[in-house]
Motif scaffolding. Structure first.
Motif, PDB file in Angstrom:
ATOM      1  N   LEU A   1       0.833  -1.202   0.000  1.00  0.00           N
ATOM      2  CA  LEU A   1       0.000   0.000   0.000  1.00  0.00           C
ATOM      3  C   LEU A   1       0.870   1.255   0.000  1.00  0.00           C
ATOM      4  CD1 LEU A   1      -2.900  -0.917   2.455  1.00  0.00           C
ATOM      5  CD2 LEU A   1      -3.154  -0.256   0.057  1.00  0.00           C
ATOM      6  N   ASP A   2       1.942   1.244   0.788  1.00  0.00           N
ATOM      7  CA  ASP A   2       2.872   2.375   0.804  1.00  0.00           C
ATOM      8  C   ASP A   2       3.505   2.567  -0.579  1.00  0.00           C
ATOM      9  OD1 ASP A   2       2.430   2.928   3.466  1.00  0.00           O
ATOM     10  OD2 ASP A   2       4.129   1.747   4.189  1.00  0.00           O
ATOM     11  N   MET A   3       3.912   1.455  -1.186  1.00  0.00           N
ATOM     12  CA  MET A   3       4.503   1.513  -2.520  1.00  0.00           C
ATOM     13  C   MET A   3       3.495   2.070  -3.534  1.00  0.00           C
ATOM     14  SD  MET A   3       7.011   0.818  -4.564  1.00  0.00           S
ATOM     15  CE  MET A   3       8.025  -0.305  -3.620  1.00  0.00           C
ATOM     16  N   PHE A   4       2.274   1.568  -3.468  1.00  0.00           N
ATOM     17  CA  PHE A   4       1.223   1.993  -4.390  1.00  0.00           C
ATOM     18  C   PHE A   4       0.942   3.493  -4.264  1.00  0.00           C
ATOM     19  CE2 PHE A   4      -3.433   2.555  -5.049  1.00  0.00           C
ATOM     20  CZ  PHE A   4      -3.456   2.351  -6.416  1.00  0.00           C
ATOM     21  N   ARG A   5       0.894   3.989  -3.024  1.00  0.00           N
ATOM     22  CA  ARG A   5       0.611   5.411  -2.793  1.00  0.00           C
ATOM     23  C   ARG A   5       1.722   6.287  -3.357  1.00  0.00           C
ATOM     24  NH1 ARG A   5       1.377   8.511   1.955  1.00  0.00           N
ATOM     25  NH2 ARG A   5       1.903   6.622   3.117  1.00  0.00           N
TER      26      ARG A   5
ATOM     27  N   GLY B   1       0.921   8.823  -6.229  1.00  0.00           N
ATOM     28  CA  GLY B   1       0.925  10.226  -5.825  1.00  0.00           C
ATOM     29  C   GLY B   1      -0.391  10.610  -5.178  1.00  0.00           C
ATOM     30  N   GLU B   2      -0.327  11.342  -4.061  1.00  0.00           N
ATOM     31  CA  GLU B   2      -1.547  11.700  -3.319  1.00  0.00           C
ATOM     32  C   GLU B   2      -2.564  12.434  -4.181  1.00  0.00           C
ATOM     33  OE1 GLU B   2       1.365  11.748  -1.761  1.00  0.00           O
ATOM     34  OE2 GLU B   2       1.052  10.684   0.128  1.00  0.00           O
ATOM     35  N   LYS B   3      -2.084  13.312  -5.070  1.00  0.00           N
ATOM     36  CA  LYS B   3      -3.020  14.115  -5.862  1.00  0.00           C
ATOM     37  C   LYS B   3      -3.839  13.253  -6.832  1.00  0.00           C
ATOM     38  CE  LYS B   3       0.310  15.181  -9.547  1.00  0.00           C
ATOM     39  NZ  LYS B   3       1.034  16.247 -10.271  1.00  0.00           N
ATOM     40  N   ASN B   4      -3.363  12.032  -7.107  1.00  0.00           N
ATOM     41  CA  ASN B   4      -4.075  11.151  -8.041  1.00  0.00           C
ATOM     42  C   ASN B   4      -4.940  10.100  -7.339  1.00  0.00           C
ATOM     43  OD1 ASN B   4      -2.919  12.303 -10.431  1.00  0.00           O
ATOM     44  ND2 ASN B   4      -1.025  11.194  -9.987  1.00  0.00           N
ATOM     45  N   LEU B   5      -4.950  10.098  -6.003  1.00  0.00           N
ATOM     46  CA  LEU B   5      -5.716   9.073  -5.289  1.00  0.00           C
ATOM     47  C   LEU B   5      -7.212   9.222  -5.517  1.00  0.00           C
ATOM     48  CD1 LEU B   5      -3.760   8.752  -1.921  1.00  0.00           C
ATOM     49  CD2 LEU B   5      -3.674   7.256  -3.915  1.00  0.00           C
ATOM     50  N   LYS B   6      -7.651  10.412  -5.940  1.00  0.00           N
ATOM     51  CA  LYS B   6      -9.065  10.607  -6.256  1.00  0.00           C
ATOM     52  C   LYS B   6      -9.483   9.799  -7.487  1.00  0.00           C
ATOM     53  CE  LYS B   6      -8.270  14.803  -9.043  1.00  0.00           C
ATOM     54  NZ  LYS B   6      -6.799  14.820  -8.947  1.00  0.00           N
TER      55      LYS B   6
ATOM     56  N   GLU C   1     -12.476  -2.680   9.007  1.00  0.00           N
ATOM     57  CA  GLU C   1     -11.086  -2.504   9.430  1.00  0.00           C
ATOM     58  C   GLU C   1     -10.246  -1.923   8.299  1.00  0.00           C
ATOM     59  OE1 GLU C   1      -7.546  -4.940  11.764  1.00  0.00           O
ATOM     60  OE2 GLU C   1      -8.988  -6.069  10.578  1.00  0.00           O
ATOM     61  N   LEU C   2     -10.444  -2.420   7.087  1.00  0.00           N
ATOM     62  CA  LEU C   2      -9.702  -1.895   5.938  1.00  0.00           C
ATOM     63  C   LEU C   2      -9.969  -0.408   5.742  1.00  0.00           C
ATOM     64  CD1 LEU C   2     -10.223  -4.757   3.311  1.00  0.00           C
ATOM     65  CD2 LEU C   2      -8.020  -3.974   4.185  1.00  0.00           C
ATOM     66  N   LYS C   3     -11.250  -0.036   5.752  1.00  0.00           N
ATOM     67  CA  LYS C   3     -11.639   1.351   5.481  1.00  0.00           C
ATOM     68  C   LYS C   3     -11.196   2.301   6.594  1.00  0.00           C
ATOM     69  CE  LYS C   3     -15.879   1.839   3.810  1.00  0.00           C
ATOM     70  NZ  LYS C   3     -17.342   1.592   3.658  1.00  0.00           N
ATOM     71  N   ASN C   4     -11.300   1.857   7.841  1.00  0.00           N
ATOM     72  CA  ASN C   4     -11.021   2.740   8.969  1.00  0.00           C
ATOM     73  C   ASN C   4      -9.550   2.784   9.377  1.00  0.00           C
ATOM     74  OD1 ASN C   4     -13.753   3.383   9.178  1.00  0.00           O
ATOM     75  ND2 ASN C   4     -14.152   1.671  10.571  1.00  0.00           N
ATOM     76  N   LYS C   5      -8.809   1.732   9.056  1.00  0.00           N
ATOM     77  CA  LYS C   5      -7.414   1.650   9.512  1.00  0.00           C
ATOM     78  C   LYS C   5      -6.408   1.707   8.366  1.00  0.00           C
ATOM     79  CE  LYS C   5      -4.387  -1.207  12.421  1.00  0.00           C
ATOM     80  NZ  LYS C   5      -4.285  -2.449  13.242  1.00  0.00           N
ATOM     81  N   PHE C   6      -6.513   0.791   7.433  1.00  0.00           N
ATOM     82  CA  PHE C   6      -5.468   0.654   6.417  1.00  0.00           C
ATOM     83  C   PHE C   6      -5.685   1.543   5.187  1.00  0.00           C
ATOM     84  CE2 PHE C   6      -5.532  -3.313   8.819  1.00  0.00           C
ATOM     85  CZ  PHE C   6      -4.210  -3.381   9.229  1.00  0.00           C
TER      86      PHE C   6
ATOM     87  N   ALA D   1       8.654   6.013  -5.282  1.00  0.00           N
ATOM     88  CA  ALA D   1       8.491   4.555  -5.250  1.00  0.00           C
ATOM     89  C   ALA D   1       9.844   3.856  -5.238  1.00  0.00           C
ATOM     90  CB  ALA D   1       7.669   4.092  -6.457  1.00  0.00           C
ATOM     91  N   GLY D   2      10.801   4.386  -5.994  1.00  0.00           N
ATOM     92  CA  GLY D   2      12.139   3.804  -6.030  1.00  0.00           C
ATOM     93  C   GLY D   2      12.846   3.910  -4.686  1.00  0.00           C
ATOM     94  N   ARG D   3      12.687   5.060  -4.023  1.00  0.00           N
ATOM     95  CA  ARG D   3      13.300   5.222  -2.698  1.00  0.00           C
ATOM     96  C   ARG D   3      12.692   4.244  -1.697  1.00  0.00           C
ATOM     97  NH1 ARG D   3      12.694  10.704  -3.996  1.00  0.00           N
ATOM     98  NH2 ARG D   3      10.957  10.934  -2.530  1.00  0.00           N
TER      99      ARG D   3
END
Length: 290
Positions: free
Chosen positions: A102-106, A110-115, A138-143, A197-199
């Motif tokens: 999930l961290d990699m995907f984000r 990019g945050e601006k494209n999560l919409k 749990e997925l919606k509220n936590k992860f 993502a590379g970092r």
């Protein structure tokens, strides 16, 4: 992630029956596939990628594969309309691999494209309604809370073609966009290892290498103790396990080297471009001060 039902989703949305779908614990999609169909009278192209935590490919290899495709798309001004992130609701817990991905995907998106992202849970036929509802909350509220806060949509995906087509249709009217990884590599001319993502991958490789080194040291000590006890069966089993651990360490070092070599190639290309530009200026009689 691997095994979340990505290829099954695309098969349902497109009506294609010739796509290779995995039905066991090993991953099936080993390369990027483009599957074209018509939805609501419009041509739609699905990009099916290998998942992170793949059975055969390392996360480094998966990211490189996706980055190559996205870079090629950027050079041809090909944008995306949206991303569907599938998560099997049948998983009884969110693993370290899942949170890492999930961290990699984000960072890749990019945050601006999560919409433009749809978070969809799959495999509802494998859980009871109560189990599914508890895991969903749990997925919606936590992860997934950060994704949803930035505008990502959530929905359930069942095994029907209608469900897959409805989810795809939710993205079709989006304004086309470039992922953050595309802009970093295309517009900013960054090497893959220097992107967000590379970092993340490089950080994971560094931590993994440290862990593997500790485990190898412990295994060596265990081998010495077992050899002294003259337990041949145990020694043979431990030696086999040690070989597998060594292979894992070599793969991690190889992945780290791949990322660094890719960065070096990018630097060489930049130098070549600059040299060619200087030669052109010199031919025109211009003076370049560096």
């Amino acid at each position: 992630m691997t095994g979340s039902g990505k290829t099954t989703f695309i098969a349902n949305a497109t009506g294609r029956t010739d796509l290779k779908i995995g039905h066991n614990l090993t991953s099936c999609t080993q390369e990027i596939q483009i599957i074209e169909t018509v939805l609501d009278g419009r041509t739609v192209r699905f990009v099916d990628t290998p998942g992170f935590s793949d059975t055969y490919l390392s996360d480094t290899e998966v990211l490189e594969m996706i980055a190559d495709y996205l870079s090629a798309g950027y050079s041809k001004e090909m944008r995306l309309s949206g991303i569907i992130y599938l998560h099997p609701i049948s998983d009884n817990r969110v693993t370290h691999h899942a949170t890492k991905n999930l961290d990699m995907f984000r960072k890749l998106t990019g945050e601006k494209n999560l919409k433009n992202v749809i978070l969809a849970t799959s495999m509802w036929d494998k859980v009871t309604p109560e189990e599914g509802l508890n895991r969903e909350l749990e997925l919606k509220n936590k992860f997934w809370s950060i994704f949803i806060a930035f505008g990502a949509q959530y929905c359930r995906q069942n095994t029907s073609a209608k469900s897959a087509k409805q989810i795809a249709s939710m993205l079709m009217d989006n304004e086309p966009f470039y992922l953050e990884l595309q802009e970093e590599m295309g517009k900013d001319n960054k090497a893959l290892k220097d992107t967000a993502a590379g970092r993340e991958i490089m950080s994971q490789l560094s931590l993994l290498k440290e862990q593997q080194q500790r485990e190898l040291t412990e295994m060596k000590e265990m081998l010495l103790r077992t050899a002294a006890e003259e337990n041949k069966a145990a020694l043979a089993a431990l030696e086999e396990h040690y070989k597998k651990m060594m292979y894992g360490m070599e793969k991690t070092i190889s992945d780290e080297r791949r990322m660094n070599e890719e960065a070096a190639r990018s630097s060489d290309e930049k130098i070549k471009e600059l040299t060619e530009r200087i030669h052109k200026l010199e031919k025109k009689g211009s003076c370049v001060v560096m």
